[in-house]
Design a protein around this motif. Structure first.
Motif, mmCIF file in Angstrom:
data_model
loop_
_atom_site.group_PDB
_atom_site.id
_atom_site.type_symbol
_atom_site.label_atom_id
_atom_site.label_comp_id
_atom_site.label_asym_id
_atom_site.label_seq_id
_atom_site.Cartn_x
_atom_site.Cartn_y
_atom_site.Cartn_z
ATOM 1 N N GLY A 44 0.709 -0.862 0.232
ATOM 2 C CA GLY A 44 -0.068 -0.028 -0.454
ATOM 3 C C GLY A 44 1.204 1.606 -0.017
ATOM 4 O O GLY A 44 0.553 1.960 -0.350
ATOM 5 N N GLN A 45 1.653 1.163 0.651
ATOM 6 C CA GLN A 45 2.736 2.994 0.774
ATOM 7 C C GLN A 45 3.804 2.558 -0.463
ATOM 8 O O GLN A 45 3.722 3.690 -0.958
ATOM 9 C CB GLN A 45 4.003 1.990 2.284
ATOM 10 N N LEU A 46 4.173 1.792 -1.130
ATOM 11 C CA LEU A 46 4.692 2.084 -2.459
ATOM 12 C C LEU A 46 3.529 1.699 -3.762
ATOM 13 O O LEU A 46 4.021 2.888 -4.655
ATOM 14 C CB LEU A 46 5.612 -0.026 -2.643
ATOM 15 N N ALA A 47 2.560 1.278 -2.844
ATOM 16 C CA ALA A 47 1.154 2.391 -4.334
ATOM 17 C C ALA A 47 1.238 3.730 -4.337
ATOM 18 O O ALA A 47 0.973 4.365 -5.470
ATOM 19 C CB ALA A 47 0.056 1.330 -4.048
ATOM 20 N N ALA A 48 1.202 4.096 -2.878
ATOM 21 C CA ALA A 48 0.658 5.312 -2.784
ATOM 22 C C ALA A 48 2.640 6.226 -3.710
ATOM 23 O O ALA A 48 2.234 7.413 -4.165
ATOM 24 C CB ALA A 48 0.644 5.664 -0.937
ATOM 25 N N GLU A 49 3.271 5.858 -3.483
ATOM 26 C CA GLU A 49 4.713 6.479 -4.169
ATOM 27 C C GLU A 49 4.783 6.218 -5.996
ATOM 28 O O GLU A 49 5.350 6.686 -6.241
ATOM 29 C CB GLU A 49 6.034 6.269 -3.640
ATOM 30 N N GLY A 50 3.697 5.364 -6.544
ATOM 31 C CA GLY A 50 3.949 5.074 -8.072
ATOM 32 C C GLY A 50 3.993 4.015 -8.443
ATOM 33 O O GLY A 50 4.635 4.072 -9.609
ATOM 34 N N LEU A 51 4.706 3.639 -7.364
ATOM 35 C CA LEU A 51 5.635 2.151 -8.074
ATOM 36 C C LEU A 51 4.459 0.400 -8.004
ATOM 37 O O LEU A 51 5.231 -0.345 -8.744
ATOM 38 C CB LEU A 51 7.018 1.952 -6.604
ATOM 39 N N VAL A 52 3.176 0.772 -7.107
ATOM 40 C CA VAL A 52 2.738 -0.442 -7.532
ATOM 41 C C VAL A 52 2.126 -0.326 -8.007
ATOM 42 O O VAL A 52 1.348 0.472 -7.527
ATOM 43 C CB VAL A 52 3.172 -1.185 -6.038
ATOM 44 N N THR A 123 18.728 8.891 -7.730
ATOM 45 C CA THR A 123 17.158 9.135 -7.138
ATOM 46 C C THR A 123 17.469 9.416 -5.258
ATOM 47 O O THR A 123 17.299 10.430 -5.190
ATOM 48 C CB THR A 123 16.367 7.853 -7.008
ATOM 49 N N GLU A 124 18.637 8.677 -4.452
ATOM 50 C CA GLU A 124 18.837 8.832 -3.196
ATOM 51 C C GLU A 124 19.777 10.213 -3.494
ATOM 52 O O GLU A 124 19.320 11.389 -2.202
ATOM 53 C CB GLU A 124 20.141 7.779 -2.664
ATOM 54 N N GLY A 134 14.352 20.165 5.220
ATOM 55 C CA GLY A 134 13.680 20.426 6.405
ATOM 56 C C GLY A 134 11.920 20.757 6.192
ATOM 57 O O GLY A 134 11.324 20.586 7.433
ATOM 58 N N LYS A 135 11.824 20.736 4.991
ATOM 59 C CA LYS A 135 9.825 20.769 4.429
ATOM 60 C C LYS A 135 9.516 19.474 4.133
ATOM 61 O O LYS A 135 9.027 18.926 3.018
ATOM 62 C CB LYS A 135 9.790 21.827 3.559
ATOM 63 N N PRO A 136 8.736 19.671 5.167
ATOM 64 C CA PRO A 136 7.982 17.656 5.028
ATOM 65 C C PRO A 136 6.865 17.646 3.548
ATOM 66 O O PRO A 136 6.817 16.688 2.756
ATOM 67 C CB PRO A 136 7.106 17.416 6.198
ATOM 68 N N ILE A 137 6.660 18.480 3.368
ATOM 69 C CA ILE A 137 5.804 18.781 2.266
ATOM 70 C C ILE A 137 6.526 18.264 0.873
ATOM 71 O O ILE A 137 6.557 17.338 0.415
ATOM 72 C CB ILE A 137 4.466 19.431 2.297
ATOM 73 N N LEU A 138 7.136 19.626 0.824
ATOM 74 C CA LEU A 138 8.566 19.650 -0.407
ATOM 75 C C LEU A 138 9.071 18.041 -0.497
ATOM 76 O O LEU A 138 9.301 17.530 -1.257
ATOM 77 C CB LEU A 138 8.901 20.092 -0.411
ATOM 78 N N VAL A 139 9.424 17.531 0.107
ATOM 79 C CA VAL A 139 10.449 16.125 0.418
ATOM 80 C C VAL A 139 9.683 15.374 0.065
ATOM 81 O O VAL A 139 9.912 14.322 -0.697
ATOM 82 C CB VAL A 139 10.672 15.854 2.221
ATOM 83 N N GLU A 144 7.978 10.991 -3.845
ATOM 84 C CA GLU A 144 7.589 10.464 -4.984
ATOM 85 C C GLU A 144 7.236 10.626 -6.403
ATOM 86 O O GLU A 144 7.774 9.400 -7.292
ATOM 87 C CB GLU A 144 5.967 10.274 -4.230
ATOM 88 N N ILE A 145 8.136 11.682 -6.407
ATOM 89 C CA ILE A 145 8.609 11.895 -8.550
ATOM 90 C C ILE A 145 9.621 11.556 -8.344
ATOM 91 O O ILE A 145 10.325 10.816 -9.262
ATOM 92 C CB ILE A 145 8.335 13.782 -8.520
ATOM 93 N N CYS A 146 10.754 11.438 -7.364
ATOM 94 C CA CYS A 146 12.254 11.021 -7.739
ATOM 95 C C CYS A 146 11.801 9.172 -8.025
ATOM 96 O O CYS A 146 12.618 9.070 -8.985
ATOM 97 C CB CYS A 146 13.550 11.108 -6.701
ATOM 98 N N TYR A 147 11.254 8.577 -6.795
ATOM 99 C CA TYR A 147 10.349 7.164 -7.275
ATOM 100 C C TYR A 147 9.843 6.619 -8.460
ATOM 101 O O TYR A 147 10.835 5.873 -9.218
ATOM 102 C CB TYR A 147 9.485 6.637 -6.206
ATOM 103 N N ARG A 148 9.108 7.762 -9.039
ATOM 104 C CA ARG A 148 8.683 7.334 -9.776
ATOM 105 C C ARG A 148 9.556 7.182 -10.830
ATOM 106 O O ARG A 148 9.220 6.537 -12.165
ATOM 107 C CB ARG A 148 7.082 8.275 -10.768
#
Length: 186
Positions: A44-52, A123-124, A134-139, A144-148
């Motif tokens: 489910g987490q990986l689906a939220a990241e767009g990988l699954v 990606t890392e 230090g900006k959680p929303i930006l992070v 997500e976009i980097c993993y995709r």
């Protein structure tokens, strides 16, 4: 759950798991020594990241990005990374510079190996830059976009020049560390 997410994410970005490959909860749980429930939550987490992709009857598969998806992903990534650079320009500590240069060193060491490793390290690098804001929303969105983007590079078999990434990453570190150019007095 973090270990199973990290393991599957790495396998996807490095191309050990290909688009369309099935990810059965029971087999994943067994491989990682966790319950099927934890494996389901990781998927489910990986689906939220767009990988699954999660489908009916609890069938999970590796996402299959299209070339159009990849273009959109990289357009969005450029815009988000501009925000990262603006927030960090002139504000990197020596420890942060050292951390980034260590990732680039790892990229350099991996440059003659499989493309998947250099894609994962690139990606890392970009995710670590975002974390330094230090900006959680930006992070969250950069991650997500980097993993995709990593999945797109791996899945669509676009040649990845690790030598180019290394020189670009070193130049980016120097540029951010120096900060914005000062304007001459008017």
């Amino acid at each position: 759950m973090a270990a199973i997410c990290q393991g599957i994410r790495r396998a996807i970005i490095e191309g050990a798991l290909m688009p369309g490959d099935r990810l059965p909860e029971d087999a994943l749980g067994e491989s990682f020594g966790v319950s099927r429930t934890i494996a389901r939550h990781a998927l489910g987490q990986l689906a939220a990241e767009g990988l699954v992709d999660l489908r009916r009857n609890r069938i999970a598969t590796v996402t299959a990005p299209t070339p159009a998806d990849a273009r959109d992903i990289f357009d969005i990534r450029v815009a988000l990374e501009r925000q990262v650079v603006q927030h960090l320009a002139g504000h990197l500590s020596p420890d942060q510079v050292a951390t980034l240069k260590e990732i680039v060193r790892q990229e350099h060491d991996a440059r003659h190996g499989p493309d998947g490793a250099s894609i994962r390290l690139a990606t890392e690098f970009h995710i670590r830059l975002a974390e330094m804001t230090g900006k959680p929303i930006l992070v969250r969105y950069v991650t997500e976009i980097c993993y995709r983007a990593g999945l797109s590079l791996s899945a669509l078999a676009r040649p990845h020049s690790s030598d180019c990434a290394i020189s670009e990453h070193l130049a980016l570190i120097d540029l951010i560390a120096k900060g914005p150019p000062t304007r001459p007095p008017t």
